[in-house]
Motif scaffolding. Structure first.
Motif, PDB file in Angstrom:
ATOM      1  N   GLU A   1     -10.307   1.615  -3.103  1.00 12.32           N
ATOM      2  CA  GLU A   1      -9.923   0.988  -1.837  1.00 12.32           C
ATOM      3  C   GLU A   1      -9.016   1.904  -1.019  1.00 12.32           C
ATOM      4  O   GLU A   1      -9.109   1.958   0.205  1.00 12.32           O
ATOM      5  CB  GLU A   1      -9.214  -0.341  -2.103  1.00 12.32           C
ATOM      6  CG  GLU A   1     -10.134  -1.448  -2.580  1.00 12.32           C
ATOM      7  CD  GLU A   1     -11.131  -1.862  -1.514  1.00 12.32           C
ATOM      8  OE1 GLU A   1     -10.730  -2.048  -0.359  1.00 12.32           O
ATOM      9  OE2 GLU A   1     -12.325  -1.971  -1.852  1.00 12.32           O
TER      10      GLU A   1
ATOM     11  N   TRP B   1       0.829  -1.204   0.000  1.00 19.28           N
ATOM     12  CA  TRP B   1       0.000   0.000   0.000  1.00 19.28           C
ATOM     13  C   TRP B   1       0.866   1.257   0.000  1.00 19.28           C
ATOM     14  O   TRP B   1       0.515   2.265  -0.628  1.00 19.28           O
ATOM     15  CB  TRP B   1      -0.956  -0.005   1.185  1.00 19.28           C
ATOM     16  CG  TRP B   1      -2.192  -0.808   0.915  1.00 19.28           C
ATOM     17  CD1 TRP B   1      -2.561  -1.976   1.497  1.00 19.28           C
ATOM     18  CD2 TRP B   1      -3.209  -0.496  -0.039  1.00 19.28           C
ATOM     19  NE1 TRP B   1      -3.749  -2.421   0.972  1.00 19.28           N
ATOM     20  CE2 TRP B   1      -4.176  -1.535   0.025  1.00 19.28           C
ATOM     21  CE3 TRP B   1      -3.411   0.541  -0.945  1.00 19.28           C
ATOM     22  CZ2 TRP B   1      -5.311  -1.549  -0.777  1.00 19.28           C
ATOM     23  CZ3 TRP B   1      -4.554   0.527  -1.748  1.00 19.28           C
ATOM     24  CH2 TRP B   1      -5.487  -0.508  -1.656  1.00 19.28           C
TER      25      TRP B   1
ATOM     26  N   THR C   1     -10.148   0.074   4.546  1.00 19.18           N
ATOM     27  CA  THR C   1      -8.853  -0.486   4.159  1.00 19.18           C
ATOM     28  C   THR C   1      -7.843  -0.316   5.283  1.00 19.18           C
ATOM     29  O   THR C   1      -7.117  -1.245   5.651  1.00 19.18           O
ATOM     30  CB  THR C   1      -8.338   0.207   2.884  1.00 19.18           C
ATOM     31  OG1 THR C   1      -9.247  -0.057   1.815  1.00 19.18           O
ATOM     32  CG2 THR C   1      -6.951  -0.291   2.506  1.00 19.18           C
TER      33      THR C   1
END
Length: 460
Positions: free
Chosen positions: A274, A185, A280
């Motif tokens: 997301e 991420w 998330t």
């Protein structure tokens, strides 16, 4: 009032505006205003007293940008106004408090920094709740650290070490799925931001992304999202030699010669959505063991959620996951109120009954089951066509099971009346649901029947 974390909370003082000072966990001091705001002001009573005496609330314009002289001038200006309006003996009273209580006389800049530091640590461990509605007291945005930054911190650090060629962290990343998720991420945010710049994305990340995708593909975790995120990141560079790995990782979704096109399509848009979803970062916080961070974020998100059934459903499930049954039940009750069909009302009502039972409010669980029976037409009235075959389907078994579970819980709690009343409804349900459902519940129903039969007669 209580703390969301469950830590001890003790009121120790009030102020002239109706606010209250609380001792949290035996040491820290939290202030709650009469208008619904709450903030941690100090790590001890002594520090709180020093701040209140030397940096009183009437001193406006105090900021971290002021040096010591500027801070002294701001306090002096506030004091001048206070002396004139309501505190003519301010100087003598302040000196008496400082001397009498033996309070230190730190530089005001240091004292203000301590206050700001405490305020920034209100969440997640000192979230104050209204005990009745379970809503959180507000915390000013300036004191709230974005959960995204908290959970991405380890991933960002590890990503930079990987880029620097740190072999030690490479092995740790290979063995730690949660750390890999944070790295991916963090890499996604870099990838997104770099894609918006004229100089484009960093080509030197390609070997690193190959390593991450190979590891995700090898491990074969049930959490396919990270594998697909790694695939999107790698495919975005458009190297055809990565096609075999990408096809393997995506079960053939990436075709030959279309690597870059696949990454720029709907998958990239999905991860963009997301990245903007608070769930998330809440999920990642939970996986990292930051349960209180996840809980605080979920409670504040629930406070801000209107009549949004899908969000309430996600909140209820997520709050249950972190073990906050009361907040999960709160979200579930709001979700139940939005249902239009009898089937949906019965489904959400039995789920609410389960949450209320687990949190220990057996009477509330009984009321939720009454709503489920009403939706099914068992309490009078005509249900809609959506529940015409409820007794032959899984819903009948689930509603019946919750009645039997409530009987057992009531017996354990010593509430014989609730156990008897609920067992009456359970017997009726057992005689109505399909044979397969009744058979599946036979062990639970037999225990409940014998236990209720052994209760002393009412009035005996």
């Amino acid at each position: 009032m209580r703390l969301a974390s469950g830590k001890p909370l003790e009121p120790i003082a009030g102020d002239d505006t109706g606010g209250t000072y609380f001792l949290c966990g035996g040491t820290a001091v939290l202030h709650a205003s009469s208008e619904g705001d709450a903030v941690l002001i100090a790590d001890s009573v002594g520090e709180a007293l020093e701040m209140l005496v030397r940096l009183p609330e009437w001193c406006e314009g105090l900021t971290s940008e002021l040096d010591e002289d500027g801070m002294i001038a701001a306090v002096r200006a506030g004091d001048d106004e206070a002396r004139e309006e309501f505190a003519p003996e301010l100087d003598a009273q302040r000196e008496a408090l400082l001397s009498g209580l033996g309070l230190p006389r730190r530089p005001l800049v240091e004292l203000f920094a301590m206050a700001e530091s405490a305020a920034g640590r209100t969440d997640p461990h000192q979230v104050l709740l209204n005990a009745r509605e379970l809503c959180a007291y507000r915390l000013h945005e300036s004191y709230r650290v974005p959960l995204r930054d908290v959970v991405l911190g380890p991933g960002r650090e590890a990503l930079e070490r990987l880029r620097a060629g740190d072999s030690g962290v490479r092995k740790a990343v290979a063995d730690d799925a949660v750390l890999r998720a944070g790295i991916l991420w963090a890499a996604y945010e870099d990838w997104r931001d770099e894609g918006r710049r004229a100089d484009g994305r960093r080509e030197e990340d390609v070997p690193l992304l190959r390593f991450l995708l190979e590891r995700e593909n090898t491990v074969g975790s049930e959490r396919f999202e990270e594998r697909w995120l790694a695939a999107v990141l790698l495919a975005s560079y458009g190297h055809d030699e990565d096609a075999p790995l990408l096809r393997s990782a995506t079960s053939g979704a990436v075709g030959s010669g279309a690597v870059g096109a696949w990454a720029a399509g709907p998958e990239a848009e999905r991860f963009g959505r997301e990245a903007e979803s608070p769930f998330t970062w809440i999920d990642l916080a939970f996986r990292q063991g930051r349960v209180e961070h996840a809980r605080a974020a979920l409670i504040r998100l629930l406070d801000d959620t209107g009549p949004d059934a899908e969000r309430l459903r996600r909140l209820s499930r997520a709050l249950e996951r972190v073990g906050d049954w009361a907040q999960a039940a709160r979200a579930q009750a709001n979700l139940l109120s939005l249902q239009d069909s009898a089937w949906d009302r019965a489904s959400e009502a039995y789920a609410l009954a389960r949450l209320e039972r687990v949190k220990g409010d057996l009477a509330a669980a009984g009321r939720a089951l009454h709503k489920a029976r009403t939706a099914l037409g068992l309490e009078g009235g005509a249900p809609d066509d959506s529940v015409a075959e409820w007794h032959r389907r899984g819903l009948g078994r689930l509603v019946t099971e919750q009645h039997l579970e409530l009987v057992a819980a009531a017996l354990e709690a010593g509430d014989g009346d609730l156990a008897r009343t609920t067992m009456v409804h359970a017997r009726r349900l057992l005689g109505t649901v399909g044979a397969e459902s009744a058979k599946a519940l036979s062990r639970l129903s037999t225990r409940a029947k014998w236990a209720v039969a052994g209760l002393p007669r009412s009035g005996a």
